[in-house]
Design a protein around this motif. Structure first.
Motif, short mmCIF file in Angstrom:
data_model
loop_
_atom_site.label_atom_id
_atom_site.label_comp_id
_atom_site.label_asym_id
_atom_site.label_seq_id
_atom_site.Cartn_x
_atom_site.Cartn_y
_atom_site.Cartn_z
N ASN A 1 22.69 -9.37 -10.11
CA ASN A 1 21.60 -10.19 -9.55
C ASN A 1 20.60 -9.31 -8.82
OD1 ASN A 1 22.82 -12.71 -10.31
ND2 ASN A 1 24.32 -12.31 -8.69
N GLU A 2 19.46 -9.14 -9.46
CA GLU A 2 18.41 -8.32 -8.84
C GLU A 2 17.89 -9.02 -7.59
OE1 GLU A 2 16.27 -6.60 -12.74
OE2 GLU A 2 14.93 -7.35 -11.18
N GLU A 3 17.80 -8.27 -6.50
CA GLU A 3 17.18 -8.83 -5.29
C GLU A 3 15.69 -8.52 -5.32
OE1 GLU A 3 19.00 -8.34 -1.36
OE2 GLU A 3 20.69 -7.40 -2.40
N ASN A 4 14.94 -9.34 -4.65
CA ASN A 4 13.49 -9.13 -4.62
C ASN A 4 13.14 -8.18 -3.46
OD1 ASN A 4 10.81 -9.36 -5.18
ND2 ASN A 4 10.55 -11.29 -4.07
N LEU A 5 13.36 -6.90 -3.69
CA LEU A 5 13.19 -5.91 -2.63
C LEU A 5 11.92 -5.08 -2.76
CD1 LEU A 5 16.88 -4.59 -2.71
CD2 LEU A 5 15.88 -5.97 -0.89
N ASN A 6 11.36 -5.07 -3.95
CA ASN A 6 10.20 -4.23 -4.22
C ASN A 6 8.91 -4.85 -3.68
OD1 ASN A 6 8.29 -3.57 -7.23
ND2 ASN A 6 8.37 -2.38 -5.39
N ARG A 7 8.33 -4.19 -2.68
CA ARG A 7 7.06 -4.64 -2.10
C ARG A 7 5.92 -3.70 -2.48
NH1 ARG A 7 9.79 -8.10 -1.53
NH2 ARG A 7 10.51 -9.33 0.23
N ALA A 8 6.26 -2.47 -2.75
CA ALA A 8 5.22 -1.44 -2.96
C ALA A 8 4.37 -1.73 -4.18
CB ALA A 8 5.87 -0.08 -3.09
N ARG A 9 3.09 -1.37 -4.06
CA ARG A 9 2.16 -1.54 -5.18
C ARG A 9 1.79 -0.16 -5.74
NH1 ARG A 9 2.87 -5.91 -7.21
NH2 ARG A 9 4.86 -5.52 -6.22
N ALA A 10 0.88 -0.17 -6.67
CA ALA A 10 0.51 1.05 -7.39
C ALA A 10 0.12 2.20 -6.45
CB ALA A 10 -0.63 0.77 -8.36
N ILE A 11 -0.68 1.87 -5.42
CA ILE A 11 -1.18 2.95 -4.55
C ILE A 11 -0.03 3.71 -3.90
CG2 ILE A 11 -2.32 3.33 -2.29
CD1 ILE A 11 -4.48 1.42 -3.17
N GLY A 12 0.94 2.99 -3.38
CA GLY A 12 2.07 3.63 -2.71
C GLY A 12 2.94 4.40 -3.69
N ILE A 13 3.18 3.80 -4.86
CA ILE A 13 4.05 4.44 -5.86
C ILE A 13 3.40 5.74 -6.36
CG2 ILE A 13 5.04 4.16 -8.19
CD1 ILE A 13 5.33 1.12 -7.49
N SER A 14 2.06 5.73 -6.42
CA SER A 14 1.35 6.89 -6.97
C SER A 14 1.51 8.15 -6.12
CB SER A 14 -0.14 6.57 -7.13
OG SER A 14 -0.76 6.54 -5.86
N TRP A 15 1.93 7.99 -4.87
CA TRP A 15 2.09 9.17 -3.99
C TRP A 15 3.18 10.12 -4.52
CZ3 TRP A 15 1.02 10.15 1.68
CH2 TRP A 15 -0.16 9.52 2.10
N ALA A 16 3.99 9.64 -5.46
CA ALA A 16 5.05 10.50 -6.01
C ALA A 16 4.49 11.62 -6.87
CB ALA A 16 6.00 9.65 -6.85
N ARG A 17 3.27 11.44 -7.35
CA ARG A 17 2.70 12.41 -8.28
C ARG A 17 1.43 13.03 -7.71
NH1 ARG A 17 -2.01 10.23 -9.91
NH2 ARG A 17 -2.14 7.97 -9.97
N THR A 18 1.02 14.11 -8.34
CA THR A 18 -0.23 14.76 -7.94
C THR A 18 -1.39 13.79 -8.09
OG1 THR A 18 0.64 16.77 -8.87
CG2 THR A 18 -1.70 16.77 -8.38
N ASP A 19 -2.28 13.84 -7.13
CA ASP A 19 -3.50 13.03 -7.07
C ASP A 19 -3.24 11.57 -6.68
OD1 ASP A 19 -6.29 13.17 -7.09
OD2 ASP A 19 -6.35 12.06 -8.97
N GLY A 20 -2.00 11.23 -6.39
CA GLY A 20 -1.73 9.87 -5.92
C GLY A 20 -2.38 9.64 -4.57
N GLU A 21 -2.05 10.49 -3.62
CA GLU A 21 -2.62 10.37 -2.28
C GLU A 21 -4.13 10.61 -2.31
OE1 GLU A 21 -1.25 13.31 0.47
OE2 GLU A 21 -2.35 12.43 2.15
N GLY A 22 -4.54 11.65 -3.06
CA GLY A 22 -5.97 11.99 -3.14
C GLY A 22 -6.81 10.80 -3.60
N SER A 23 -6.32 10.10 -4.61
CA SER A 23 -7.07 8.93 -5.11
C SER A 23 -6.96 7.76 -4.14
CB SER A 23 -6.51 8.48 -6.46
OG SER A 23 -6.59 9.54 -7.36
N ALA A 24 -5.80 7.67 -3.48
CA ALA A 24 -5.57 6.52 -2.59
C ALA A 24 -6.48 6.53 -1.38
CB ALA A 24 -4.11 6.51 -2.13
N VAL A 25 -6.94 7.71 -0.95
CA VAL A 25 -7.82 7.74 0.22
C VAL A 25 -9.27 7.42 -0.16
CG1 VAL A 25 -6.36 9.36 1.51
CG2 VAL A 25 -8.23 10.25 0.13
N HIS A 26 -9.49 7.20 -1.45
CA HIS A 26 -10.80 6.78 -1.96
C HIS A 26 -11.93 7.72 -1.58
CE1 HIS A 26 -9.61 2.27 -2.47
NE2 HIS A 26 -8.84 3.12 -3.14
N SER A 27 -11.61 9.00 -1.51
CA SER A 27 -12.67 9.95 -1.20
C SER A 27 -13.39 10.28 -2.50
CB SER A 27 -12.06 11.20 -0.59
OG SER A 27 -12.85 12.31 -0.88
N GLU A 28 -14.73 10.38 -2.41
CA GLU A 28 -15.47 10.69 -3.64
C GLU A 28 -15.35 12.16 -4.00
OE1 GLU A 28 -19.48 9.37 -3.38
OE2 GLU A 28 -18.85 7.32 -2.94
#
Lengths: 138, 435
Positions: free
Chosen positions: B232-259
């Protein structure tokens, strides 16, 4: 203490090596971080200028407890109008240099901004000598 | 009083063959091979894990906390790094992975990716407030923070003075369960060796709220088994794309929306960009994301999956988690962020590990001596002496740690000289016999 570097003028990828080496030495000597940063910026800009405009040259860095003196000497074409060259945005860099992100016309301005003293001797057709001074307590 | 030099990266003496492979790849020249084995200089090590990656004998290891540490606490919470999602095929949902993780002895699970989303927003605001010409450097990778403090102290002021997503996650859950009277333990499920060090000897804060760091690779087998047996899977996952992307290069860089941001990964590239930042060569950039591992945290030394495959999985998961954040303001128990505090409270200090001597005059004398020694060395940087370069050997000699004869070429020269002297001596007879 004196360090001398020959700077090659035909390889942009090697440009900045002398500045990098001096930076490492200053760190080993315990020079304050802000002075290292100012030295790194001013010497790097001058070294790049030497590669872009003068086909290389010689750099002599003299260290003593009070100051860092950097003398960059080239036998390049010289600077026709020094006042103009000191203006932000003015550049005579070739296309190849600009494509590599150099030659934005900020070089001499940056040196002046980051050094305690800047002196330029230039003779058309004979070359340019740039003397940069940085004080340890500056 | 924290331990001054704790390191998660250590050496297994029994496995080390003294091969010198590790000395070449160490970005801070922290390793020497002497007496047939490698030695790590504690004050220079930044726990990047490069030696773990390159050691052909598997002698370099990262110490993390064992799962048995959970027994020391009554109420246990796992805070998994977003990288964990990259270790399992996309067909296994995030909820399934989190449910399986929870079943391994945890009472609750909170995703670090959620804290990463909050920090993305805060960093975005922080960037807007800055008027400096100097680009800001991300401080989320602990290796980068240590690298800056040891090799690039002039850039300390450019680090974003904010706690890491791991630390924020721990604070959020500690705040959520602050009324519990029993012992609450927070465990980071980590791809990264340096996070272990960061918890034991943190930077920018006095004490970490994380109680233990468990390496992904250390629980992977058990977790894989648990994932396959989730009913029985519990509904524990709250994170969205922005947070998950921090695992890879440019995740944080893109998330701060700097041009104008750049994203850098791999320790050599990180060092190169830091050099350029110090030279003032990087202009028109306002934010620099830096990750010591290739590909970002997905390339961490405590991961299992190939970083490129993991990165692909993370990207796929981002696509399926595009819905906007549900927890932006309230209702999730972490609406008290302002009270928790996101900024560093302690200053990062320069640790000049390559300083020759605190006395400038003495340091200058040593450097002059070093130059003379270096000029006498062959300059081949072969590593046979156990130091990464002739320059490093000259430094070691001046520091009194070794002698010139550690260089095989100098040793040979010395033997040649001795042999010449011996032959010459042999040709001389005592006066009584010399007819």
């Amino acid at each position: 203490m004196i360090f001398e570097y020959e700077v090659s003028g035909d390889d942009y990828s090697l440009a900045g090596r002398a500045s990098s080496d001096i930076k490492k030495k200053l760190k080993q000597l315990g020079i304050p971080s802000p002075v290292i940063k100012k030295t790194a910026i001013s010497m790097y800009e001058a070294e790049i200028n030497m590669v872009i405009h003068a086909d290389g040259g010689k750099i002599v860095v003299t260290l003593n407890p009070e100051q860092i003196k950097i003398v960059l000497e080239d036998t390049g074409p010289g600077i026709p109008d020094l006042d103009q060259a000191m203006q932000e945005g003015y550049t005579t860099a070739c296309e190849a240099a600009r494509e590599l992100g150099f030659g934005a016309g900020m070089g001499l301005m940056n040196i002046q901004r980051n050094s305690d003293s800047l002196h330029i001797d230039t003779v058309i057709g004979q070359g340019t000598t740039v003397t940069i001074l940085l004080y340890m307590n500056g | 009083m924290p331990v001054k030099y704790f390191h998660s990266v250590t050496l297994d003496e029994a496995l080390c063959k003294g091969c010198t492979v590790c000395i070449k790849g160490c970005p801070t020249e922290a390793i020497r091979v002497q007496k047939g084995r490698a030695w790590i200089t504690a004050e220079r090590c930044i726990d990047c894990g490069e030696c773990i990656r390159t050691c052909p004998s598997g002698a370099k290891k990262a110490i993390s906390d064992p799962l048995s540490m959970l027994d020391d606490f009554d109420f246990k919470i796992a805070i998994p790094a977003p990288t964990l999602y990259g270790q399992f095929p996309v067909t296994l949902s995030c909820n399934k992975i989190l449910t399986a993780l929870k079943s391994m002895g945890f009472d609750d699970v909170f995703e670090v990716a959620v804290a990463a989303e909050i920090l993305s927003r805060e960093t975005r605001d922080y960037l807007k407030q800055q008027n400096s010409d100097n680009p800001l450097i991300s401080s989320s990778c602990p290796v980068v923070v240590r690298l800056v403090e040891t090799r690039f102290p002039s850039l300390i002021d450019q680090l974003v003075p904010m706690i890491s997503p791991m630390e924020l996650s721990a604070r959020i859950v500690k705040d959520k369960y602050k009324d519990r009277t029993d012992r609450v333990g927070v465990f980071f499920i980590s791809p990264c060796a340096a996070k272990v060090t960061d918890v034991k000897t943190p930077r920018g804060i006095v004490k970490s709220s994380v109680d233990g760091v468990i390496g992904i690779k250390d629980i992977f087998k058990e977790l894989s088994h648990a994932v396959n047996h989730v009913e029985n899977e519990e509904n524990l996952n709250r994170a969205r794309a922005i947070g998950i992307s921090w695992a890879r290069t440019d995740g944080e860089g893109s998330a701060v929306h700097s041009e104008n941001h750049i994203s850098v990964d791999g320790i050599d590239h990180v060092i190169d960009v830091l050099e350029n930042l110090e030279n003032g060569h990087i202009k028109n950039v306002d934010f620099v994301e830096m990750m010591s591992c290739p590909g970002g945290c997905v390339g961490g030394p405590l991961t299992v999956e190939n970083p490129y495959i993991a990165r692909n999985i993370i990207t796929s998961r981002e696509r399926s988690h595009q819905a906007p954040m549900e927890h932006d303001s309230s209702g999730e128990g972490y609406n008290t962020i302002d009270m928790i505090g996101l900024q560093w409270t302690e200053e990062i200090e320069s640790c000049a590990t390559h300083l020759l001597d605190p006395d400038y005059k003495k340091a200058m004398e040593m450097m002059e001596e070093m130059e003379i020694i270096r000029q006498g060395l062959p300059g081949l940087d072969c590593g046979s002496c156990g130091a990464p370069s002739c320059k490093a050997l000259a430094e070691d000699i001046v520091r009194g740690k070794t002698t010139e004869t550690d260089c095989v070429f100098m040793l040979r020269e010395k033997i040649r000289e001795l042999t010449r002297e011996m032959i010459e001596l042999e040709s001389r007879l005592p006066p009584g016999l010399d007819r």
